[in-house]
Design an enzyme around this catalytic site. Structure first.
Site, mmCIF file in Angstrom:
data_model
loop_
_atom_site.group_PDB
_atom_site.id
_atom_site.type_symbol
_atom_site.label_atom_id
_atom_site.label_comp_id
_atom_site.label_asym_id
_atom_site.label_seq_id
_atom_site.Cartn_x
_atom_site.Cartn_y
_atom_site.Cartn_z
ATOM 1 N N GLU A 35 0.816 -1.230 0.000
ATOM 2 C CA GLU A 35 0.000 0.000 0.000
ATOM 3 C C GLU A 35 0.846 1.276 0.000
ATOM 4 O O GLU A 35 0.387 2.315 -0.472
ATOM 5 C CB GLU A 35 -0.953 0.024 1.200
ATOM 6 C CG GLU A 35 -2.253 -0.722 0.986
ATOM 7 C CD GLU A 35 -3.081 -0.255 -0.217
ATOM 8 O OE1 GLU A 35 -3.239 0.967 -0.423
ATOM 9 O OE2 GLU A 35 -3.565 -1.128 -0.961
ATOM 10 N N GLY A 36 2.036 1.215 0.567
ATOM 11 C CA GLY A 36 2.924 2.390 0.548
ATOM 12 C C GLY A 36 3.246 2.798 -0.881
ATOM 13 O O GLY A 36 3.152 3.967 -1.260
ATOM 14 N N HIS A 37 3.632 1.805 -1.692
ATOM 15 C CA HIS A 37 3.906 2.081 -3.109
ATOM 16 C C HIS A 37 2.629 2.542 -3.831
ATOM 17 O O HIS A 37 2.652 3.468 -4.636
ATOM 18 C CB HIS A 37 4.376 0.811 -3.828
ATOM 19 C CG HIS A 37 5.649 0.215 -3.318
ATOM 20 N ND1 HIS A 37 5.701 -1.022 -2.725
ATOM 21 C CD2 HIS A 37 6.926 0.673 -3.330
ATOM 22 C CE1 HIS A 37 6.955 -1.311 -2.413
ATOM 23 N NE2 HIS A 37 7.717 -0.297 -2.760
ATOM 24 N N GLN A 61 22.751 -0.899 -5.794
ATOM 25 C CA GLN A 61 22.507 -0.228 -4.510
ATOM 26 C C GLN A 61 22.581 -1.190 -3.328
ATOM 27 O O GLN A 61 22.344 -0.800 -2.188
ATOM 28 C CB GLN A 61 21.184 0.545 -4.526
ATOM 29 C CG GLN A 61 19.929 -0.300 -4.486
ATOM 30 C CD GLN A 61 18.682 0.537 -4.648
ATOM 31 O OE1 GLN A 61 18.436 1.120 -5.695
ATOM 32 N NE2 GLN A 61 17.859 0.608 -3.602
ATOM 33 N N GLY A 147 8.737 8.120 -1.571
ATOM 34 C CA GLY A 147 8.187 8.068 -0.217
ATOM 35 C C GLY A 147 9.112 8.737 0.792
ATOM 36 O O GLY A 147 10.335 8.613 0.698
ATOM 37 N N LYS A 149 9.396 7.733 3.670
ATOM 38 C CA LYS A 149 9.951 6.674 4.513
ATOM 39 C C LYS A 149 11.460 6.562 4.293
ATOM 40 O O LYS A 149 12.211 6.345 5.222
ATOM 41 C CB LYS A 149 9.280 5.353 4.193
ATOM 42 C CG LYS A 149 9.853 4.255 5.022
ATOM 43 C CD LYS A 149 9.349 2.909 4.651
ATOM 44 C CE LYS A 149 10.242 1.880 5.275
ATOM 45 N NZ LYS A 149 11.198 1.324 4.324
ATOM 46 N N MET A 184 5.111 0.350 6.260
ATOM 47 C CA MET A 184 5.070 -0.725 5.269
ATOM 48 C C MET A 184 6.405 -0.784 4.537
ATOM 49 O O MET A 184 7.003 0.240 4.232
ATOM 50 C CB MET A 184 3.942 -0.477 4.287
ATOM 51 C CG MET A 184 2.612 -0.674 4.948
ATOM 52 S SD MET A 184 1.311 -0.731 3.735
ATOM 53 C CE MET A 184 -0.089 -0.854 4.835
ATOM 54 N N SER A 185 6.851 -2.015 4.292
ATOM 55 C CA SER A 185 8.124 -2.205 3.601
ATOM 56 C C SER A 185 8.098 -3.583 2.957
ATOM 57 O O SER A 185 7.540 -4.531 3.529
ATOM 58 C CB SER A 185 9.275 -2.136 4.604
ATOM 59 O OG SER A 185 10.443 -2.706 4.048
HETATM 60 P P1 AMP Z 1 11.292 0.495 -2.789
HETATM 61 O O1 AMP Z 1 10.519 -0.426 -3.654
HETATM 62 O O2 AMP Z 1 11.458 0.034 -1.392
HETATM 63 O O3 AMP Z 1 12.568 0.954 -3.432
HETATM 64 O O4 AMP Z 1 10.409 1.814 -2.646
HETATM 65 C C1 AMP Z 1 9.934 2.489 -3.778
HETATM 66 C C2 AMP Z 1 9.337 3.788 -3.344
HETATM 67 O O5 AMP Z 1 8.255 3.557 -2.449
HETATM 68 C C3 AMP Z 1 10.333 4.684 -2.616
HETATM 69 O O6 AMP Z 1 10.130 6.031 -3.018
HETATM 70 C C4 AMP Z 1 9.960 4.484 -1.182
HETATM 71 O O7 AMP Z 1 10.290 5.578 -0.354
HETATM 72 C C5 AMP Z 1 8.450 4.329 -1.283
HETATM 73 N N1 AMP Z 1 7.922 3.634 -0.119
HETATM 74 C C6 AMP Z 1 8.341 2.460 0.418
HETATM 75 N N2 AMP Z 1 7.646 2.161 1.525
HETATM 76 C C7 AMP Z 1 6.751 3.168 1.700
HETATM 77 C C8 AMP Z 1 5.741 3.448 2.670
HETATM 78 N N3 AMP Z 1 5.512 2.631 3.684
HETATM 79 N N4 AMP Z 1 5.028 4.574 2.523
HETATM 80 C C9 AMP Z 1 5.245 5.424 1.496
HETATM 81 N N5 AMP Z 1 6.180 5.217 0.541
HETATM 82 C C10 AMP Z 1 6.919 4.110 0.647
#
Ligand code: AMP
Length: 284
Positions: A35-37, A61, A147, A149, A184-185
């Site tokens: 849901e964060g994404h 990375q 995000g 986060k 969320m992660s």
């Molecule tokens: P990632 O797939 O972890 O590289 O994250 C992709 C994007 O989603 C990045 O801009 C993160 O900051 C954002 N993101 C990850 N988790 C969250 C969250 N819980 N709430 C909002 N954005 C998020």
């Protein structure tokens, strides 16, 4: 919804879209979407005609001992989720085409990447800014959404865009949390049920830090003692860092003047979680 793997095809689609006077928004991700994404996508859907989500687990990375191999991947599920949220296109390049054998050009943002995760994960932000710069050249977005986060990542990207005069608007959006506050992660799936309970302590400690701050405490040492204590009293936790920094320079401060960012990286078992919150009188 379309999935494009080919870099040149993505570039020509982006070029045509721009020539047609349409706006492009990009949400860069490494997949395993939650849901964060999806909240970032909802925002992009409102602001652009062509909403592109990139899904690419970026090898450069990750450090040699990090979780690149075991990072969760599920493109089928991701494409179902994105389609439901009105995404037009997934861009998911092949690693070999993205980083061909003779690849040798990197983008380094120097100062804001020194502290926090930059200190614990050497080379991490060089990988992040390089992949984002390349994605901007391929997807040609007017708007790119990230995000909060990953606060240091957002600051580094904003700095790169400013320093290199990139013609992209960068937007940072609030952290989406589980009901108990855990951010969320994609990595949360690695937590055992017991570790998942301990993981709540990051949010609880941040809330405690915010409430001490609102009651007038400005000394970093006092604030961090309380934050660290709450995390360390949980089983399975090991603090990588707990710091309060200036929200623009990310340098540590002894006393919070105006605003500060409380940033955490905590190992819960074998999973490293990060989170942050702003310290300001009205909170985040
Ligand atoms: P990632 O797939 O972890 O590289 O994250 C992709 C994007 O989603 C990045 O801009 C993160 O900051 C954002 N993101 C990850 N988790 C969250 C969250 N819980 N709430 C909002 N954005 C998020």
């Amino acid at each position: 919804m379309e999935i494009i793997r080919d870099i040149e095809k993505m570039q020509s689609r982006a070029e045509k879209t721009r020539q047609g006077g349409k706006r492009i928004a990009l949400v860069p991700t490494m997949g395993a979407l939650h849901e964060g994404h999806l909240a970032l996508m909802d925002y992009g859907r409102e602001k652009a005609n062509l909403l592109v989500v990139s899904i690419f687990v970026n090898p450069i990375q990750f450090g040699p001992k990090e979780d690149f191999e075991k990072y969760p991947r599920d493109l089928q599920k991701d494409s179902r989720l994105t389609e439901k949220r009105g995404v037009d296109l997934i861009f998911s390049p092949e690693i070999k085409a993205f980083y061909p054998e003779f690849f040798q050009t990197y983008v380094t943002v120097e100062k804001v990447t020194q502290n926090l995760c930059g200190a614990s994960r050497p080379g991490h932000f060089r990988g992040v800014t390089t992949v984002v710069c390349k994605l901007f050249n391929i997807v040609k977005p007017h708007l790119a959404i990230f995000g909060q986060k990953d606060f240091q990542q957002l600051i580094a990207i904003q700095q790169m865009v400013e320093d290199l005069h990139m013609d992209v608007e960068v937007v940072g959006r609030p952290t989406i949390r589980e009901d108990d506050g855990l951010a969320m992660s994609s990595r949360n799936v690695f937590l055992s049920p017991e570790e998942r309970i301990s993981a709540r302590s990051l949010f609880q400690a941040m809330q405690e830090g915010q409430s001490l701050f609102r009651m007038g405490e400005r000394k970093t040492e006092v604030l961090l003692n309380r934050v660290r204590g709450l995390i360390m009293e949980q089983p399975f936790t090991r603090i990588d860092y707990a710091k309060i920094c200036h929200p623009r320079t990310l340098e540590e401060v002894k006393v919070v003047e105006g605003r500060g960012v409380l940033a955490l990286a905590v190992w819960v078992g074998a999973t490293r979680l990060i989170d942050n919150c702003l310290l300001e009188d009205k909170g985040q």
